[in-house]
Design a protein around this motif. Structure first.
Motif, PDB file in Angstrom:
ATOM      1  N   MET A  53       0.904  -1.219  -0.035  1.00 48.60           N
ATOM      2  CA  MET A  53       0.111   0.174   0.047  1.00 48.60           C
ATOM      3  C   MET A  53       0.871   1.316   0.024  1.00 48.60           C
ATOM      4  N   ALA A  54       0.527   2.088  -0.921  1.00 42.78           N
ATOM      5  CA  ALA A  54       1.476   3.543  -0.867  1.00 42.78           C
ATOM      6  C   ALA A  54       1.071   4.324   0.058  1.00 42.78           C
ATOM      7  N   GLU A  55       1.860   4.988   0.731  1.00 43.15           N
ATOM      8  CA  GLU A  55       2.059   6.053   1.778  1.00 43.15           C
ATOM      9  C   GLU A  55       1.171   7.178   1.380  1.00 43.15           C
ATOM     10  N   SER A  56       0.132   7.688   1.922  1.00 43.25           N
ATOM     11  CA  SER A  56      -0.598   8.698   1.619  1.00 43.25           C
ATOM     12  C   SER A  56       0.340   9.944   1.983  1.00 43.25           C
ATOM     13  N   THR A  57      -0.035  11.067   1.256  1.00 42.98           N
ATOM     14  CA  THR A  57       0.781  12.227   1.556  1.00 42.98           C
ATOM     15  C   THR A  57      -0.341  13.395   1.952  1.00 42.98           C
ATOM     16  N   ILE A  58       0.291  14.299   2.825  1.00 40.54           N
ATOM     17  CA  ILE A  58      -0.698  15.303   3.300  1.00 40.54           C
ATOM     18  C   ILE A  58      -0.260  16.325   2.544  1.00 40.54           C
ATOM     19  N   ILE A  59      -1.175  17.271   1.649  1.00 38.31           N
ATOM     20  CA  ILE A  59      -0.877  18.443   0.943  1.00 38.31           C
ATOM     21  C   ILE A  59      -1.648  19.624   1.828  1.00 38.31           C
ATOM     22  N   LYS A  60      -0.677  20.703   2.065  1.00 35.91           N
ATOM     23  CA  LYS A  60      -1.212  21.810   2.748  1.00 35.91           C
ATOM     24  C   LYS A  60      -1.236  22.859   1.751  1.00 35.91           C
ATOM     25  N   LEU A  61      -2.666  23.490   1.942  1.00 36.72           N
ATOM     26  CA  LEU A  61      -2.891  24.582   1.148  1.00 36.72           C
ATOM     27  C   LEU A  61      -3.561  25.465   2.163  1.00 36.72           C
ATOM     28  N   SER A  62      -3.568  26.832   1.700  1.00 38.27           N
ATOM     29  CA  SER A  62      -4.191  27.863   2.292  1.00 38.27           C
ATOM     30  C   SER A  62      -5.106  28.597   1.586  1.00 38.27           C
ATOM     31  N   ALA A  63      -6.182  29.066   2.375  1.00 37.46           N
ATOM     32  CA  ALA A  63      -7.487  29.574   1.519  1.00 37.46           C
ATOM     33  C   ALA A  63      -7.834  30.895   2.430  1.00 37.46           C
ATOM     34  N   GLN A  64      -8.792  31.735   1.748  1.00 33.36           N
ATOM     35  CA  GLN A  64      -9.528  32.825   2.362  1.00 33.36           C
ATOM     36  C   GLN A  64     -11.194  32.523   2.435  1.00 33.36           C
ATOM     37  N   VAL A  65     -11.559  32.811   3.540  1.00 33.49           N
ATOM     38  CA  VAL A  65     -13.525  32.992   3.337  1.00 33.49           C
ATOM     39  C   VAL A  65     -13.499  33.845   2.145  1.00 33.49           C
ATOM     40  N   ARG A  66     -14.590  33.461   1.462  1.00 39.52           N
ATOM     41  CA  ARG A  66     -15.090  34.066   0.189  1.00 39.52           C
ATOM     42  C   ARG A  66     -15.808  35.152   0.505  1.00 39.52           C
ATOM     43  N   SER A  67     -15.523  36.244  -0.322  1.00 37.10           N
ATOM     44  CA  SER A  67     -16.228  37.606   0.043  1.00 37.10           C
ATOM     45  C   SER A  67     -17.729  37.395  -0.668  1.00 37.10           C
ATOM     46  N   SER A  68     -18.551  37.835  -0.186  1.00 36.59           N
ATOM     47  CA  SER A  68     -20.005  37.761  -0.608  1.00 36.59           C
ATOM     48  C   SER A  68     -20.350  38.776  -1.867  1.00 36.59           C
ATOM     49  N   ASP A  69     -19.423  39.793  -2.181  1.00 37.34           N
ATOM     50  CA  ASP A  69     -19.716  40.693  -3.036  1.00 37.34           C
ATOM     51  C   ASP A  69     -19.076  40.438  -4.352  1.00 37.34           C
ATOM     52  N   VAL A  92      -5.277  13.574   1.169  1.00 34.92           N
ATOM     53  CA  VAL A  92      -5.639  14.124   2.144  1.00 34.92           C
ATOM     54  C   VAL A  92      -4.939  15.643   2.187  1.00 34.92           C
ATOM     55  N   ILE A  93      -5.773  16.516   2.361  1.00 36.79           N
ATOM     56  CA  ILE A  93      -5.432  18.175   2.146  1.00 36.79           C
ATOM     57  C   ILE A  93      -5.664  18.691   3.550  1.00 36.79           C
ATOM     58  N   GLU A  94      -4.557  19.344   4.211  1.00 32.56           N
ATOM     59  CA  GLU A  94      -4.606  20.187   5.325  1.00 32.56           C
ATOM     60  C   GLU A  94      -5.017  21.666   4.811  1.00 32.56           C
ATOM     61  N   LEU A  95      -6.185  22.064   4.923  1.00 33.24           N
ATOM     62  CA  LEU A  95      -6.652  23.215   4.489  1.00 33.24           C
ATOM     63  C   LEU A  95      -6.755  24.350   5.715  1.00 33.24           C
ATOM     64  N   ALA A  96      -5.952  25.417   5.591  1.00 28.50           N
ATOM     65  CA  ALA A  96      -5.767  26.419   6.401  1.00 28.50           C
ATOM     66  C   ALA A  96      -6.698  27.653   6.112  1.00 28.50           C
ATOM     67  N   VAL A  97      -7.952  27.747   6.692  1.00 31.53           N
ATOM     68  CA  VAL A  97      -8.917  28.970   6.340  1.00 31.53           C
ATOM     69  C   VAL A  97      -8.606  29.861   7.530  1.00 31.53           C
ATOM     70  N   ASP A  98      -8.024  31.129   7.113  1.00 33.04           N
ATOM     71  CA  ASP A  98      -7.815  31.917   8.486  1.00 33.04           C
ATOM     72  C   ASP A  98      -7.080  31.376   9.527  1.00 33.04           C
ATOM     73  N   LYS A  99      -7.728  31.231  10.640  1.00 36.77           N
ATOM     74  CA  LYS A  99      -6.911  30.783  11.787  1.00 36.77           C
ATOM     75  C   LYS A  99      -7.633  29.217  11.976  1.00 36.77           C
ATOM     76  N   GLU A 100      -8.512  28.620  11.298  1.00 37.23           N
ATOM     77  CA  GLU A 100      -8.716  27.416  11.327  1.00 37.23           C
ATOM     78  C   GLU A 100      -8.102  26.284  10.293  1.00 37.23           C
ATOM     79  N   LYS A 101      -7.918  25.181  10.654  1.00 40.03           N
ATOM     80  CA  LYS A 101      -7.353  24.358   9.918  1.00 40.03           C
ATOM     81  C   LYS A 101      -8.407  22.879   9.914  1.00 40.03           C
ATOM     82  N   PHE A 102      -8.343  22.429   8.740  1.00 47.17           N
ATOM     83  CA  PHE A 102      -9.127  21.304   8.415  1.00 47.17           C
ATOM     84  C   PHE A 102      -8.568  20.140   7.607  1.00 47.17           C
ATOM     85  N   LYS A 103      -8.575  19.024   7.999  1.00 44.90           N
ATOM     86  CA  LYS A 103      -8.085  17.892   7.015  1.00 44.90           C
ATOM     87  C   LYS A 103      -9.437  17.433   6.372  1.00 44.90           C
TER      88      LYS A 103
END
Length: 95
Positions: free
Chosen positions: A1-17, A61-72
């Protein structure tokens, strides 16, 4: 079985305008993060950063950093314009 990698990405909260077409014109991809225990979050990700980091690892699996929160998360759905190969929208689901 291949070892899974964790990808780190950053994002911002989307503006409604701004609508999704305007975001894509500025180099961002509109996206949504959802899952059990959180409210859905509308975010935007740099299209180039997303492409470069996930080109060969779309099932990772992606580690997504949105402002001060992190989500897998994993990519649940990726919408593309197949004639231009442009990513239109991404749906991320918590793992």
């Amino acid at each position: 079985m291949a070892e899974s990698t964790i990808i780190k990405l950053s994002a911002q909260v989307r503006s409604s305008d701004k609508n999704p077409r305007q975001l894509r014109a500025e180099g961002f991809v509109p996206a949504t993060v959802y899952g059990k225990g959180i409210d859905s979050k509308n975010i935007q990700i740099c299209a180039h950063e997303f492409e470069m980091n996930t080109r060969n690892n779309r099932d990772s699996v992606i580690e997504l950093a949105v402002d001060k929160e992190k989500f897998k998360v994993v990519i649940k759905e990726l919408q593309k314009n197949y004639s231009t190969n442009q990513i239109l929208n991404i749906e991320f689901k918590l793992v």
